[in-house]
Write an enzyme that holds these catalytic residues in place. Structure first.
Site, PDB file in Angstrom:
ATOM      1  N   SER A 186      -0.450  13.128 -16.669  1.00 52.32           N
ATOM      2  CA  SER A 186      -0.852  13.529 -18.016  1.00 52.32           C
ATOM      3  C   SER A 186      -0.501  14.999 -18.250  1.00 52.32           C
ATOM      4  CB  SER A 186      -2.350  13.242 -18.206  1.00 52.32           C
ATOM      5  OG  SER A 186      -2.706  13.280 -19.568  1.00 52.32           O
TER       6      SER A 186
ATOM      7  N   ASP B 291      -0.853   2.715 -23.080  1.00 49.94           N
ATOM      8  CA  ASP B 291      -1.453   4.045 -23.014  1.00 49.94           C
ATOM      9  C   ASP B 291      -1.649   4.552 -24.442  1.00 49.94           C
ATOM     10  OD1 ASP B 291      -2.119   6.712 -22.690  1.00 49.94           O
ATOM     11  OD2 ASP B 291      -0.688   7.052 -21.074  1.00 49.94           O
TER      12      ASP B 291
ATOM     13  N   HIS C  92      -4.002   4.507 -19.682  1.00 46.98           N
ATOM     14  CA  HIS C  92      -3.513   5.855 -19.400  1.00 46.98           C
ATOM     15  C   HIS C  92      -3.481   6.193 -17.912  1.00 46.98           C
ATOM     16  CE1 HIS C  92      -2.499   9.999 -20.003  1.00 46.98           C
ATOM     17  NE2 HIS C  92      -3.672  10.450 -19.563  1.00 46.98           N
TER      18      HIS C  92
END
Length: 268
Positions: free
Chosen positions: A107, A214, A244
């Protein structure tokens, strides 16, 4: 789970806490970069798999996150975070001279890892980007439209189909559950622009992994940045219906099998 220990060092903006999962005779060093608002302690399962694969694993809590110093989730310049991660690499190399280094970022940590590879890629053997904030991130555009970002907490259900992951996230006192800081968003936007302007990853073997479902960092936006930065040795895995946090998904063992297979191919 593999045993771990912590140490601290003086980073660019205060004390940084690093967790280590040691290995007596590692095949490689794995550096982990966690995502926004979380901390490296959420990567125990990932680190355990990597240690069993032969790695000595190191991961810092980024400034303003977890057990590191700084105002919570405030980052004025992501280049400072990259510099702090490099300090972790230098310690790891001192403890394991001559051992190859791989970098794994998730991320926001994927964005940090991508920039790290642009700055220090000559010292890396491989790069893994998990659900990276890179390219175009619509959430960023939406939040920067406000003078002060609204308090819109992450829906824990968007993290994984394993709902216990979201429940643990919601109860974790080291996870930030408040709003974004505008200065952090501006720094994030600046870093995305820097990555866009700084060229490709060249010959560095790179694996991009992403959940197809996601909703926090949609893969279509990340693909724009990936396509601009990818080098000549590139592999991607998009996991159907995954959300995610692919390292915490219901198929996390498949994901980590793909990661370790990729690393085995790239290691000398």
């Amino acid at each position: 789970m593999a045993e771990s220990r912590e140490h601290t060092f003086t980073g660019t903006r205060g004390r940084v806490t690093v967790r280590e999962w040691p290995h007596d005779d590692p095949r490689y060093i794995a550096l982990l970069c966690h995502g926004y608002g979380e901390h490296i302690g959420r990567y125990e399962y990932v680190a355990d798999r990597l240690v069993r694969h032969g790695a000595a694993v190191y991961g810092p809590d980024h400034m303003g996150h977890g057990r590191s110093e700084g105002e919570r989730v405030l980052i004025d310049d992501y280049e400072d975070v990259v510099t702090d991660v490099h300090t972790v690499e230098e310690r790891a190399r001192a403890e394991h001279p001559g051992v190859p280094v791989v970098l794994i970022g998730h991320s926001m940590g994927g964005m940090i890892a991508a920039r790290y590879a642009q700055r220090y890629g000559s010292g890396l053997t491989a790069l893994v980007l998990s659900g990276p904030v890179i390219g175009e991130w619509q959430v960023l555009t939406e939040l920067l439209a406000y003078p002060e970002p609204p308090d819109t907490p992450i829906d824990p259900a968007t993290l994984s189909r394993d709902l216990s992951v979201g429940a643990a996230y919601g109860e974790d006192p080291l996870v930030w559950h408040g709003p974004f800081k505008r200065r952090t968003l501006e720094a994030l936007s600046s870093m995305l622009d820097t990555i866009r302007k700084s060229g490709t990853l060249g010959a560095l073997p790179t694996l991009w992994i992403h959940g197809e479902d996601d909703q926090l960092v949609p893969p279509a936006g990340s693909r724009i940045g990936i396509e601009a930065a990818r080098g000549t040795d590139f592999t991607e895995r998009i996991y159907p219906a995954a959300r995610h946090e692919v390292f915490n998904e219901t198929n996390k063992d498949e994901v980590l099998d793909d990661v370790t297979t990729f690393l085995t191919r790239t290691l000398p």
